[in-house]
Scaffold this motif. Structure first.
Motif, PDB file in Angstrom:
ATOM      1  N   ASP A 170      -2.262  -9.107 -10.286  1.00  0.00           N
ATOM      2  CA  ASP A 170      -2.524  -9.845  -9.035  1.00  0.00           C
ATOM      3  C   ASP A 170      -1.260 -10.264  -8.305  1.00  0.00           C
ATOM      4  OD1 ASP A 170      -5.224  -9.633  -9.448  1.00  0.00           O
ATOM      5  OD2 ASP A 170      -5.438 -11.599 -10.374  1.00  0.00           O
ATOM      6  N   ASP A 173      -0.719 -12.868  -4.855  1.00  0.00           N
ATOM      7  CA  ASP A 173      -1.771 -13.850  -4.582  1.00  0.00           C
ATOM      8  C   ASP A 173      -1.216 -15.258  -4.421  1.00  0.00           C
ATOM      9  OD1 ASP A 173      -1.102 -14.609  -7.141  1.00  0.00           O
ATOM     10  OD2 ASP A 173      -3.153 -14.676  -7.909  1.00  0.00           O
ATOM     11  N   ASP A 192      -2.336  -7.417  -5.650  1.00  0.00           N
ATOM     12  CA  ASP A 192      -3.564  -8.173  -5.409  1.00  0.00           C
ATOM     13  C   ASP A 192      -4.433  -7.504  -4.350  1.00  0.00           C
ATOM     14  OD1 ASP A 192      -5.055 -10.795  -5.841  1.00  0.00           O
ATOM     15  OD2 ASP A 192      -4.779 -10.821  -3.666  1.00  0.00           O
ATOM     16  N   LYS A 193      -5.736  -7.548  -4.566  1.00  0.00           N
ATOM     17  CA  LYS A 193      -6.670  -6.829  -3.700  1.00  0.00           C
ATOM     18  C   LYS A 193      -6.684  -7.346  -2.260  1.00  0.00           C
ATOM     19  CE  LYS A 193     -10.516  -9.671  -5.424  1.00  0.00           C
ATOM     20  NZ  LYS A 193     -11.783  -9.636  -6.196  1.00  0.00           N
ATOM     21  N   TYR A 194      -6.152  -8.527  -2.018  1.00  0.00           N
ATOM     22  CA  TYR A 194      -6.071  -9.006  -0.634  1.00  0.00           C
ATOM     23  C   TYR A 194      -5.297  -8.013   0.238  1.00  0.00           C
ATOM     24  CZ  TYR A 194      -4.323 -11.459   3.446  1.00  0.00           C
ATOM     25  OH  TYR A 194      -3.992 -11.783   4.730  1.00  0.00           O
ATOM     26  N   PHE A 195      -4.243  -7.428  -0.323  1.00  0.00           N
ATOM     27  CA  PHE A 195      -3.376  -6.541   0.462  1.00  0.00           C
ATOM     28  C   PHE A 195      -3.922  -5.121   0.555  1.00  0.00           C
ATOM     29  CE2 PHE A 195      -0.535  -9.871  -1.118  1.00  0.00           C
ATOM     30  CZ  PHE A 195      -0.023 -10.313   0.082  1.00  0.00           C
ATOM     31  N   ARG A 197      -7.504  -4.393   0.419  1.00  0.00           N
ATOM     32  CA  ARG A 197      -8.831  -4.369   1.038  1.00  0.00           C
ATOM     33  C   ARG A 197      -8.701  -4.267   2.557  1.00  0.00           C
ATOM     34  NH1 ARG A 197     -12.494  -8.744  -1.419  1.00  0.00           N
ATOM     35  NH2 ARG A 197     -12.356  -7.245  -3.141  1.00  0.00           N
ATOM     36  N   LYS A 205      -0.805  -5.535   6.453  1.00  0.00           N
ATOM     37  CA  LYS A 205      -0.977  -5.281   5.024  1.00  0.00           C
ATOM     38  C   LYS A 205      -0.219  -4.022   4.607  1.00  0.00           C
ATOM     39  CE  LYS A 205      -5.434  -7.615   4.458  1.00  0.00           C
ATOM     40  NZ  LYS A 205      -6.835  -7.498   3.941  1.00  0.00           N
ATOM     41  N   GLY A 227      -8.635  -3.251  -6.021  1.00  0.00           N
ATOM     42  CA  GLY A 227      -9.613  -3.558  -4.981  1.00  0.00           C
ATOM     43  C   GLY A 227      -9.886  -2.435  -4.007  1.00  0.00           C
TER      44      GLY A 227
END
Length: 600
Positions: A170, A173, A192-195, A197, A205, A227
């Motif tokens: 992660d 995050d 981390d999947k935020y970047f 997705r 991103k 992700g």
């Protein structure tokens, strides 16, 4: 185990008449793992699996979140983590699946386990489950602050010497730190999947991912993009060069490890289509002026005498001004021409020579931080107060004096910086400029993709621009940009703005010809609304041509030259662009406004 970390809970826990819910699960050995594949994005092979823990099905402790909450409430942090690893190794060793196994463990649990068992004890424990240590990757899930980073680094070094690999989970995050990456130097970092997705739609991103790639290269680290849930995101991550991927689109967690990638994601990874990278919504039109040319001029204080200032100017014949500085902070600027004009007057030296020179200072100088952007400085050039151009400006670094510059230098720097910025994004349409266009063609050629390169150009645009003015001309160019974007598939087709009324379209859509025909027709219809009523009725305007001869020009239309490109045929983006430009000239002679060049 879940990627959510767990602290080791210290202190006593109140006793109850029977085992608490998680305690009972641990006693019954009811935990079991599921495995999610980690896939190599260059060939679609299954590289590894991450083990994720589950509790008894049909109970309140089935999900990872519920298990972690219970472990925290019951004070069973270390016991729970140990049970998770034991259940995972037992299951993996029994199945003897090929590939590596990623096992989640907190930093504190790893340190405690090592201090309790030692290096050889850990190896023996792992091998008792028939798991090869070199195929095991310990994934640090440290969401709480690591209290003893140095001790963790020592333990990691010993664990790595025993053949195990390390991963950092992660990253990005906000809790997995760059220091942790630098100090333990993991073989793998999971982004981390935020970047990841919806990365196909977010240029910021993408830029973050590319920055992480630079860091990974420095540390010799492989990256895993977590992700991944759509084909569009997979294409972008594949083309940007991320080594490994993980997510529901590639494979969901399952009790049986995945041997082969499913057909749909495998098809995406093997296709010759190239992803269209998202651009930042509105790029800064300038950037910073660190390269601004400065004069390292001598300074004066508010108490400096006029005679002293005169000597400074006489000794420095090219100096246009000096800064008035208190300590390191500039407070004013004195213009050479203005001062010397006063100083040369009759009796000035006798009366005012020993007086402070601050009386001649502009006490509201223009201060420019070296980090200022061009957009913040354009106001100087358009200001009604032209003192800033004649006096010049004072450059500062965090408020400290570093030099002075002239108005000419400011104009030149602003112009050069804007030209450079326009190469990346056109300031009128905010579409990608020459550099991103070239980069996208190079990516298409590198993958030997089949695509269509189109060069779009307006007919009779200059007479329109001269007749109605630049503002109306800009409106027409923006209209063309909007219509072109409407006709492009954002995931397959690339639209760039070369400059002026010249656009490049790089189609991977199979129906590119129909899209071009609609673009030509719709622009021709909507552009007529930008002419006045008399011009619309006449079908054009009377204006001067390039030779100053007045003649009739039809209403502005669009021509598109197209070249169908097989990536095997070319190695240079410049060759493709030149062929498209030649096709555009032929398109201007075509009654349909569209010309396709067929390569032999």
């Amino acid at each position: 185990m879940s990627s959510i970390p767990l602290r080791l809970v210290q202190g006593s826990v109140p006793k109850s008449s029977g085992p608490r819910p998680l305690e009972a699960v641990l006693q019954n050995k009811s935990l079991y793992p599921v495995f999610q594949p980690i896939v190599k994005l260059d060939d679609g092979s299954v590289y590894a699996h991450e083990a994720l823990i589950r509790g008894p099905q049909g109970t309140a402790l089935h999900t990872p979140d519920a298990l972690l909450r219970a472990a925290d409430e019951e004070g069973l942090g270390y016991a729970f983590e140990t049970a998770c690893v034991r259940a995972t190794l037992r299951s993996w060793g029994r199945m003897q699946t090929a590939g590596r196994l990623f096992v989640n463990v907190s930093a504190e649990a790893l340190i405690t386990a090592y201090e309790g068992r030692g290096q050889q004890g850990l190896l023996d424990w792992i091998q008792d489950f028939h798991v090869t240590p070199r195929m095991l990757v310990l994934e640090i899930t440290e969401h709480e602050r690591v209290d003893n980073m140095d001790r963790l680094a020592e333990v990691v070094q010993e664990v790595r010497a025993a053949g195990l690999a390390l991963a950092l989970d992660d990253f990005g995050d906000g809790r997995s730190s760059l220091r942790l990456w630098s100090q333990i130097k993991p073989e793998v970092v999971k982004i981390d999947k935020y970047f990841t997705r919806n990365i196909s739609a977010h240029g910021d991103k993408l830029k973050t991912i590319q920055a992480l790639q630079h860091i990974a290269t420095i540390f010799g680290t492989a990256l895993v993009a977590e992700g991944i849930e759509t084909a569009e995101d997979l294409r972008v991550l594949r083309d940007v060069g991320i080594e490994y991927g993980q997510g529901y689109f590639l494979g969901r967690p399952d009790a049986v490890p995945l041997q082969w990638l499913p057909a749909l994601p495998k098809q995406v990874l093997q296709e010759r289509q190239v992803a269209v990278f998202p651009e930042l919504g509105r790029l800064s039109q300038g950037g910073h002026l660190r390269s601004l040319s400065l004069v390292r001029a001598p300074t004066v204080s508010p108490e400096t005498h006029n005679d002293t200032l005169a000597r400074i100017f006489l000794d420095n014949s090219t100096l246009h001004a000096v800064a008035v500085v208190e300590g390191e902070r500039p407070v004013g600027i004195i213009n050479r021409a203005h001062f010397m004009n006063e100083y040369s007057k009759l009796y000035y030296r006798e009366v005012w020579g020993r007086k402070p020179c601050v009386v001649h200072a502009n006490m509201e100088p223009r201060l420019i931080e070296r980090e200022h952007s061009v957009d913040e400085l354009v106001g100087i050039l358009t200001s009604q107060d032209q003192r800033y151009l004649s006096d010049g400006f004072i450059a500062t670094d965090n408020g400290r004096y570093v030099g002075i510059g002239t108005g000419d230098q400011l104009v030149r720097s602003v112009t050069e910086t804007r030209i450079e910025a326009a190469r990346h994004a056109n300031p009128l349409t905010f579409l990608p400029g020459n550099i991103p266009i070239t980069q996208h063609i190079e990516r298409l050629l590198k993958k030997q993709a089949c695509f269509v390169a189109c060069y779009a150009d307006l007919n009779h645009f200059k007479p329109y621009n001269d007749y109605y003015g630049y503002w109306r001309g800009d409106e027409m160019i923006r209209l063309l940009a909007r219509i072109a974007m409407e006709q492009c598939d954002a995931q397959r087709d690339f639209l760039g703005h070369v400059g002026g009324d010249d656009f490049i379209l790089l189609f991977q859509s199979e129906d590119w010809r129909a899209r071009c025909e609609r673009l030509v027709a719709e622009f021709g219809e909507r552009a007529r609304a930008l002419f006045d009523e008399n011009a619309r009725q006449a079908g054009g305007i009377e204006a001067e041509d390039r030779h100053g001869v007045r003649r009739f020009f039809p209403c502005t239309t669009l021509s598109i030259g197209a070249v169908v490109v097989d990536g095997h045929q070319f190695t240079r983006a410049e060759d493709v662009a030149n062929l498209a430009a030649m096709a555009k000239h032929d398109a201007k002679l075509s009654p349909t406004g569209l010309h396709e060049t067929v390569l032999a």
